[in-house]
Every structure is written in C-alpha cells, then in structure tokens.
Design a protein around this motif. Structure first.
Motif, PDB file in Angstrom:
ATOM      1  N   LYS A   3       0.836  -1.203   0.000  1.00  0.00           N
ATOM      2  CA  LYS A   3       0.000   0.000   0.000  1.00  0.00           C
ATOM      3  C   LYS A   3       0.871   1.254   0.000  1.00  0.00           C
ATOM      4  CE  LYS A   3      -3.028   2.509   3.094  1.00  0.00           C
ATOM      5  NZ  LYS A   3      -3.582   2.524   4.439  1.00  0.00           N
ATOM      6  N   ASP A  33      -4.407  -2.963  -7.931  1.00  0.00           N
ATOM      7  CA  ASP A  33      -3.941  -3.884  -6.903  1.00  0.00           C
ATOM      8  C   ASP A  33      -4.298  -5.289  -7.375  1.00  0.00           C
ATOM      9  OD1 ASP A  33      -3.499  -5.420  -4.661  1.00  0.00           O
ATOM     10  OD2 ASP A  33      -4.518  -4.082  -3.272  1.00  0.00           O
ATOM     11  N   TYR A  34      -3.305  -6.114  -7.711  1.00  0.00           N
ATOM     12  CA  TYR A  34      -3.613  -7.462  -8.216  1.00  0.00           C
ATOM     13  C   TYR A  34      -3.710  -8.468  -7.079  1.00  0.00           C
ATOM     14  CZ  TYR A  34       1.280  -8.993  -7.805  1.00  0.00           C
ATOM     15  OH  TYR A  34       2.512  -9.340  -7.320  1.00  0.00           O
ATOM     16  N   GLY A  35      -3.475  -8.014  -5.870  1.00  0.00           N
ATOM     17  CA  GLY A  35      -3.712  -8.850  -4.682  1.00  0.00           C
ATOM     18  C   GLY A  35      -2.948 -10.158  -4.686  1.00  0.00           C
ATOM     19  N   TYR A  36      -1.745 -10.160  -5.252  1.00  0.00           N
ATOM     20  CA  TYR A  36      -0.897 -11.354  -5.328  1.00  0.00           C
ATOM     21  C   TYR A  36      -1.531 -12.479  -6.155  1.00  0.00           C
ATOM     22  CZ  TYR A  36       2.140  -9.239  -1.829  1.00  0.00           C
ATOM     23  OH  TYR A  36       2.998  -8.396  -1.170  1.00  0.00           O
ATOM     24  N   ARG A  37      -2.592 -12.166  -6.899  1.00  0.00           N
ATOM     25  CA  ARG A  37      -3.191 -13.182  -7.784  1.00  0.00           C
ATOM     26  C   ARG A  37      -2.473 -13.099  -9.128  1.00  0.00           C
ATOM     27  NH1 ARG A  37      -7.644 -10.755  -5.256  1.00  0.00           N
ATOM     28  NH2 ARG A  37      -7.677  -9.255  -6.951  1.00  0.00           N
ATOM     29  N   LEU A 169       7.026 -16.931   6.016  1.00  0.00           N
ATOM     30  CA  LEU A 169       6.805 -15.484   5.881  1.00  0.00           C
ATOM     31  C   LEU A 169       5.663 -15.028   6.783  1.00  0.00           C
ATOM     32  CD1 LEU A 169       7.114 -15.179   2.021  1.00  0.00           C
ATOM     33  CD2 LEU A 169       8.475 -13.887   3.653  1.00  0.00           C
ATOM     34  N   PHE A 170       4.851 -15.980   7.227  1.00  0.00           N
ATOM     35  CA  PHE A 170       3.670 -15.651   8.033  1.00  0.00           C
ATOM     36  C   PHE A 170       3.887 -15.968   9.511  1.00  0.00           C
ATOM     37  CE2 PHE A 170       2.010 -17.729   3.993  1.00  0.00           C
ATOM     38  CZ  PHE A 170       2.158 -16.580   3.245  1.00  0.00           C
ATOM     39  N   VAL A 195       8.923  -8.138   7.177  1.00  0.00           N
ATOM     40  CA  VAL A 195       9.160  -7.565   8.503  1.00  0.00           C
ATOM     41  C   VAL A 195       8.434  -8.283   9.648  1.00  0.00           C
ATOM     42  CG1 VAL A 195       7.388  -5.748   8.318  1.00  0.00           C
ATOM     43  CG2 VAL A 195       9.410  -5.365   9.727  1.00  0.00           C
ATOM     44  N   MET A 196       7.191  -8.738   9.448  1.00  0.00           N
ATOM     45  CA  MET A 196       6.480  -9.360  10.567  1.00  0.00           C
ATOM     46  C   MET A 196       7.185 -10.648  11.005  1.00  0.00           C
ATOM     47  SD  MET A 196       2.564 -10.702  10.892  1.00  0.00           S
ATOM     48  CE  MET A 196       2.972 -12.302  10.227  1.00  0.00           C
TER      49      MET A 196
ATOM     50  N   THR B  98      -8.518   3.080   0.913  1.00  0.00           N
ATOM     51  CA  THR B  98      -8.210   1.744   1.428  1.00  0.00           C
ATOM     52  C   THR B  98      -9.455   1.165   2.072  1.00  0.00           C
ATOM     53  OG1 THR B  98      -5.891   2.255   1.763  1.00  0.00           O
ATOM     54  CG2 THR B  98      -6.788   0.513   3.139  1.00  0.00           C
ATOM     55  N   ASP B 105      -6.637  -3.608   7.261  1.00  0.00           N
ATOM     56  CA  ASP B 105      -6.592  -3.053   5.904  1.00  0.00           C
ATOM     57  C   ASP B 105      -6.391  -4.208   4.927  1.00  0.00           C
ATOM     58  OD1 ASP B 105      -6.632  -0.696   7.233  1.00  0.00           O
ATOM     59  OD2 ASP B 105      -4.688   0.032   6.530  1.00  0.00           O
ATOM     60  N   LEU B 106      -7.274  -4.310   3.936  1.00  0.00           N
ATOM     61  CA  LEU B 106      -7.169  -5.457   3.035  1.00  0.00           C
ATOM     62  C   LEU B 106      -6.948  -5.094   1.582  1.00  0.00           C
ATOM     63  CD1 LEU B 106      -9.812  -8.024   4.314  1.00  0.00           C
ATOM     64  CD2 LEU B 106      -7.347  -8.108   4.534  1.00  0.00           C
ATOM     65  N   ASN B 107      -7.329  -3.920   1.172  1.00  0.00           N
ATOM     66  CA  ASN B 107      -7.256  -3.617  -0.255  1.00  0.00           C
ATOM     67  C   ASN B 107      -7.245  -2.103  -0.446  1.00  0.00           C
ATOM     68  OD1 ASN B 107      -7.272  -4.037  -2.989  1.00  0.00           O
ATOM     69  ND2 ASN B 107      -9.124  -5.305  -3.005  1.00  0.00           N
ATOM     70  N   THR B 108      -6.534  -1.644  -1.462  1.00  0.00           N
ATOM     71  CA  THR B 108      -6.591  -0.229  -1.828  1.00  0.00           C
ATOM     72  C   THR B 108      -7.060  -0.153  -3.271  1.00  0.00           C
ATOM     73  OG1 THR B 108      -4.833   0.371  -0.294  1.00  0.00           O
ATOM     74  CG2 THR B 108      -5.255   1.899  -2.086  1.00  0.00           C
ATOM     75  N   HIS B 130     -12.605  -5.960  -5.564  1.00  0.00           N
ATOM     76  CA  HIS B 130     -12.654  -7.423  -5.564  1.00  0.00           C
ATOM     77  C   HIS B 130     -11.836  -7.963  -4.394  1.00  0.00           C
ATOM     78  CE1 HIS B 130     -12.569 -11.535  -7.223  1.00  0.00           C
ATOM     79  NE2 HIS B 130     -11.350 -11.551  -6.745  1.00  0.00           N
ATOM     80  N   ASP B 132     -10.886 -11.839  -2.457  1.00  0.00           N
ATOM     81  CA  ASP B 132     -11.110 -13.284  -2.406  1.00  0.00           C
ATOM     82  C   ASP B 132     -10.360 -13.835  -1.205  1.00  0.00           C
ATOM     83  OD1 ASP B 132      -8.454 -14.331  -3.200  1.00  0.00           O
ATOM     84  OD2 ASP B 132      -8.919 -13.387  -5.120  1.00  0.00           O
ATOM     85  N   GLN B 135      -6.424 -14.023  -1.520  1.00  0.00           N
ATOM     86  CA  GLN B 135      -5.749 -12.728  -1.456  1.00  0.00           C
ATOM     87  C   GLN B 135      -5.791 -12.176  -0.027  1.00  0.00           C
ATOM     88  OE1 GLN B 135      -8.348  -9.785  -2.527  1.00  0.00           O
ATOM     89  NE2 GLN B 135      -6.924  -8.102  -2.257  1.00  0.00           N
ATOM     90  N   LEU B 138      -3.418 -14.063   2.346  1.00  0.00           N
ATOM     91  CA  LEU B 138      -2.018 -13.634   2.238  1.00  0.00           C
ATOM     92  C   LEU B 138      -1.806 -12.282   2.910  1.00  0.00           C
ATOM     93  CD1 LEU B 138      -1.127 -14.664  -1.423  1.00  0.00           C
ATOM     94  CD2 LEU B 138      -0.446 -15.781   0.689  1.00  0.00           C
ATOM     95  N   LEU B 141      -1.868 -12.792   6.632  1.00  0.00           N
ATOM     96  CA  LEU B 141      -0.738 -13.553   7.149  1.00  0.00           C
ATOM     97  C   LEU B 141       0.560 -12.760   7.114  1.00  0.00           C
ATOM     98  CD1 LEU B 141      -1.413 -17.089   5.605  1.00  0.00           C
ATOM     99  CD2 LEU B 141      -1.535 -16.459   8.012  1.00  0.00           C
ATOM    100  N   THR B 143       0.971  -9.422   7.183  1.00  0.00           N
ATOM    101  CA  THR B 143       1.056  -8.214   8.013  1.00  0.00           C
ATOM    102  C   THR B 143       0.224  -8.263   9.295  1.00  0.00           C
ATOM    103  OG1 THR B 143      -0.733  -7.168   6.791  1.00  0.00           O
ATOM    104  CG2 THR B 143       1.486  -6.738   5.997  1.00  0.00           C
ATOM    105  N   GLY B 144      -0.750  -9.160   9.356  1.00  0.00           N
ATOM    106  CA  GLY B 144      -1.705  -9.059  10.466  1.00  0.00           C
ATOM    107  C   GLY B 144      -1.579 -10.097  11.550  1.00  0.00           C
TER     108      GLY B 144
END
Lengths: 339, 199
Positions: A3, A33-37, A169-170, A195-196, B98, B105-108, B130, B132, B135, B138, B141, B143-144
C-alpha cells in the motif's frame, strides 16, 4: 508494504508531471492492486498492452517472475520491487530492471559488514571461526533468492555455516527454530523474510537468550521493525538501499510534500521507506523515458538501449547510491548501504 | 414612492450579491482563493456478488482445469457522492481509498476515470473492489499475524466471519485514507474522506 509503495508511485508520478513530465509529455498512470493473484497480474498486463503503455511499474516476485519471459518477448520495460539478482542478467531478462541493490549484493554486504565491524569486537575473535545461520522461508523464491550468494560469501570469509531454519513469511512464533539454533550457538543470523516474520524471529531469539546478532535484508528492515520487535531489534544491522521516510537527503522534501498534498488522510507517521523506494522506481524510469524520448525513440527497445543503458553513475537522490546500467549488466548498484 | 424605490434598490443589491456569491450565480473564474474543495461522502456500499465461504489448496484436484490455491470471491461496490460547491465545473481526476474489514486493511482501490462535475451539483461515482479468500489470507498472514493473535482469533476464523457476515451487512466495512484529486483551470484540490458502512 504494498500500500505504501503504491501511494508513493502515484505521488511520484504527480511530481514528474508537475515538473514537465517526459520532456513536456504528461504521464498517464493506470494503477491496480492485483492482490498477489498471478492470473490477475497477467490480465492487467494484457490490458496495459492494449492501452499501449510504454513501461510497467511492477511489484513483487510473483508478478515479476511470471511476466519476465512475456515482457522480454514484448520488449516492455518492467521496473519492479523484486530485487532478485537473477533479474540482472540482460541475456535472460533484458527488460526487467530495478532501482535498488539486488538481494545477493545486500546479503554479501551485510555479512561482510558484520565480519569487518562486529566480529573483531567479540571475545572469541581470533580464537575460532565466526558462526552464521540463515532464517528464511525455504519454499519461497523471494526469501531464498540470495541464500546461495550469502553462503558463498560466508565461506569466502571463513564462517562456519549452521543449519538453515525454515521460517514462514507468516510466522508469529519461531521458538522451535530458535531452540534448534541454540546448539549451534550462532554469532549472527541472516534474515531474508518480510518484517512481521523477522520481528517474530528477533523477539523469540531475544526471549530465549540466543545471543546472536541479526542481519536483515531490505524487506525486513523498515520503520515497522522496531515497533513490532521492540528491544529485540536493538543493534540489528540491515540493508536499506534508500533513505527512511523523512530523513534529510536530496528530494526527501518533495517526497514528504507530495505525501501531504495527495494523501493527506494517511498520517505521515504511517509512511515508510517503501514510499521512498517507489519514488526511486518512478524517478529512475522517468529518467530513462526522458533520455529515450530525447533520442526520438520511445519504443521498448529505445527505452532500454537509449534510456536505461545510458545511465552511468546517475544520481536519483533519496539516499540511493548512483545507478549504472550497461548492455551486459543490469545490476544498478554494486554497493550495499548497511545501517 | 421614494420608499418603494429604496426597497427595490436594496433588493436588487441583495440579489446581485446572492447571484455573485452563491451557487445560483453566474459562473466565475477559478482562483486559488475561491476554489473550494469538493466534498466526497460514502452514499452506500453494495455487496455485488457473494459466493459463500470456501477455500481449496492446490493439493485438491478440481473437476476441470488446473489446481491452484483459490478461495471464494467477494465483490463489493462503493458508491460515493461527489459534491461540487463551486460555481464553476471541476474535474475529478482520481479517487482512491483503502478498504478495511474491521481493523484490518485489506485492499486499496482507485477510480482513475476523469469526471466533470457541474457547478453546484453532486455526481455519483461507483468504485468496485474485488476480494477473495486467498488474497485476503495472504494479506492477513504477511502483516496481520500479531494483531490476530492479540484479538484472540486466527486467520481462518476471521476470514469465515467476514465472508459469511459481510453479505448480511452485519460487519462494518471501513473506507480509510480516502483522497480525491480535483482540477479547475490548472488549480488542484485534494479532498480527503473516511466512512464506515453500515455505520
């Protein structure tokens, strides 16, 4: 992270346009934002082609790797925030570029800096080999990208290399990995996750008294690390190729000004180095576009040959080292900034 | 007669002042001083498509096609009112914000289509978002993790709650850090906005 990077991209494009654009031509930015897809990244790429975009500012390892063969075939410059060393070979990925120190150089630099500065201060210096171990997600191409280079550098410097620890990573609990390392007694750990997960590992190492120093690649080393890891982050060394948000370096005043102007609803204290790295990507690409345009060739090949590959010690500002690209080497920088 | 004339003159002056100073007036030239920031407010949020809650890892063989890590989509639309208080038209160049489900926070998302808003009128803009399960998984996992732990829940329980309850409009969805860029005759104004739906 994504973001803050995306906000920085849009703000930097405003800055370029406010300052004359590309030799008078305004940049039109399409941002998604392709949301890692990955399928969505491919779909958006097809849209960009239809819209006749001259270059793409990409994001992570997923989209960058998936699109590398396609951008090479289509000759579309792809400036991403994935800094894998294997993207620097023009013979394989000629249209993938980035404005950062590649992961391999970061890892080599971190290990060398620790060896030169910290190891001589340890009581066992001169009595035995220093011991290093690496914490990363073994199944992740992103996390493991620089491990081979790191181990080679550690061997050259005479380290004893301990067992790799697979840290997701999680991860928010890494006690089992830290306990597994206690037997090896590492002097230093190399972390290549985000970072997390790095914060979780530092916290557990601190709580369980591992006593090792920490070396952290750029994505694990941002303004959120001390917030998440607290005292456990004290003394950690990291590679930050750009200045942290708000530091006194050339152009940072503009970064802050445009953050305030275009995203006043996002508090400045929440902005991070990822905004700065986005600016580096935009300003680097803009410079390549200006050079190619001046040469009268804004084709993909023109942007590459008459733009990027004409940069020699180009100073962007933002705390990033000067950038050089050649036709045979797309590593923009050969030095790592360690703090 | 004289008194009537004075009253008429006063009324005329008042009318002219009203015409020059308010939205009912003649169009004036935009200046830095008279350019008022347009107002953006969330009119409503619509669950456009909901497909239930499910997730398949790539270890599961699908009936057709290739296996992958896939989860139920959830498509939302945010409808904003964009009010132009100026007595000249303004152009909206960009609107972004956002989206957070509860405190995550999930999407911008953004709308980059340009839109002219007539003087003193209100337009509406719809922005699709959108989501799902994959997404959002991830995103949570990476950041949250710490925040979920503090909340005493886990990622799967949280996702199931959202995917089953947001279609019923029973979980607050937040619009955060919203910013819209407006232009008028070369001048720029940025409007910020935040909202929650349902309130």
């Amino acid at each position: 992270m994504g973001k803050d990077y995306a906000l920085g991209i849009a703000e930097a494009i405003h800055y370029v346009n406010d300052n004359g654009g590309i030799n008078g031509k305004q940049i039109k930015l399409y941002q998604f934002d392709y949301g890692y897809r990955i399928p969505e990244a491919l779909t958006k790429y097809n849209l960009f082609k239809r819209l006749k975009c001259v270059a793409i500012l990409g994001w992570g390892t997923g989209d960058t790797e998936a699109l590398a063969p396609t951008v090479a075939r289509d000759k579309i410059p792809y400036v991403s925030a994935s800094y894998s060393g294997h993207l620097c070979k023009p013979a394989k990925t000629p249209y993938n570029l980035f404005f950062a120190t590649d992961y391999s150089t970061q890892s080599r630099g971190l290990i060398t800096a620790w060896f030169d500065k910290k190891w001589p201060q340890k009581p066992d210096y001169g009595k035995r080999k220093p011991r290093i171990a690496m914490c990363y997600m073994t199944a992740s191409a992103f996390s493991s990208a620089s491990i081979k280079a790191a181990k080679e550098q550690a061997e050259i410097l005479g380290f004893e290399i301990g067992p790799d620890q697979s840290v997701s990573l999680f991860a928010i609990d890494t006690k089992s990995q830290i306990l597994a390392l206690k037997e090896f007694k590492p002097d230093v750990l190399l972390h290549t996750n985000t970072v997390m997960s790095v914060a979780a590992t530092l916290r557990d190492a601190y709580a369980l008294g591992l006593g090792a120093d920490h070396l952290i690649k750029c994505w694990g080393y941002d303004e959120n690390l001390p917030k998440l890891a607290g005292k456990a982050a004290e003394g950690a060394m990291g590679c930050a190729p750009w200045a942290f948000f708000g530091l006194d370096v050339p152009l940072m005043d503009k970064v802050v000004e445009y953050a305030k102007k275009y995203n006043p609803g996002v508090p400045l204290e929440k902005r991070t180095i990822h905004t700065v790295q986005a600016w580096a990507s935009v300003l680097g690409l803009a410079e390549a576009l200006k050079r190619a345009d001046k040469a009268g060739d804004l084709s993909g090949e023109g942007i590459l040959r008459k733009g990027f590959e004409t940069m020699k010690d180009f100073e962007i500002g933002l705390g990033i080292a000067p950038v050089t690209y050649t036709a045979t080497d797309h590593r923009g920088q050969s030095q790592a900034k360690i703090t | 007669m004289h008194r009537k004339s004075i009253i008429l003159k006063c009324l005329s002056v008042v009318s002219i002042v009203v015409l020059l100073g308010g939205c009912a007036g003649m169009m004036t030239k935009p200046t830095q001083k008279n350019f008022k920031a347009p107002v953006v407010t969330l009119d409503s949020m619509e669950v456009v498509h909901a497909f239930g809650y499910w997730y398949f890892s790539k270890k599961v063989e699908p009936t057709k096609g290739k296996p992958d890590n896939v989860g139920a989509p959830l498509n939302l639309a945010f409808i904003f009112n964009v009010e132009n208080p100026n007595d000249y038209p303004v152009k909206m160049e960009n609107l972004k914000f956002t989206i957070a489900f509860e405190e995550f926070d999930l999407n911008t998302v953004s709308s980059t289509e340009t839109m002219w808003i007539p003087a003193c009128k209100t337009n509406q803009v719809r922005v699709n978002a959108h989501f799902d399960v994959r997404q959002s998984l991830l995103s949570l996992l990476v950041t949250g993790g710490f925040k979920l732990k503090e909340k005493g829940t886990n990622v799967w329980a949280q996702l199931e709650k959202w995917w089953t309850e947001i279609p019923q409009y029973s979980v607050p969805v937040h619009v955060k850090g919203g910013a819209a860029v407006f232009k008028a005759d070369g001048l720029t104004k940025v409007t910020t906005f935040e909202a929650t739906f349902p309130e």
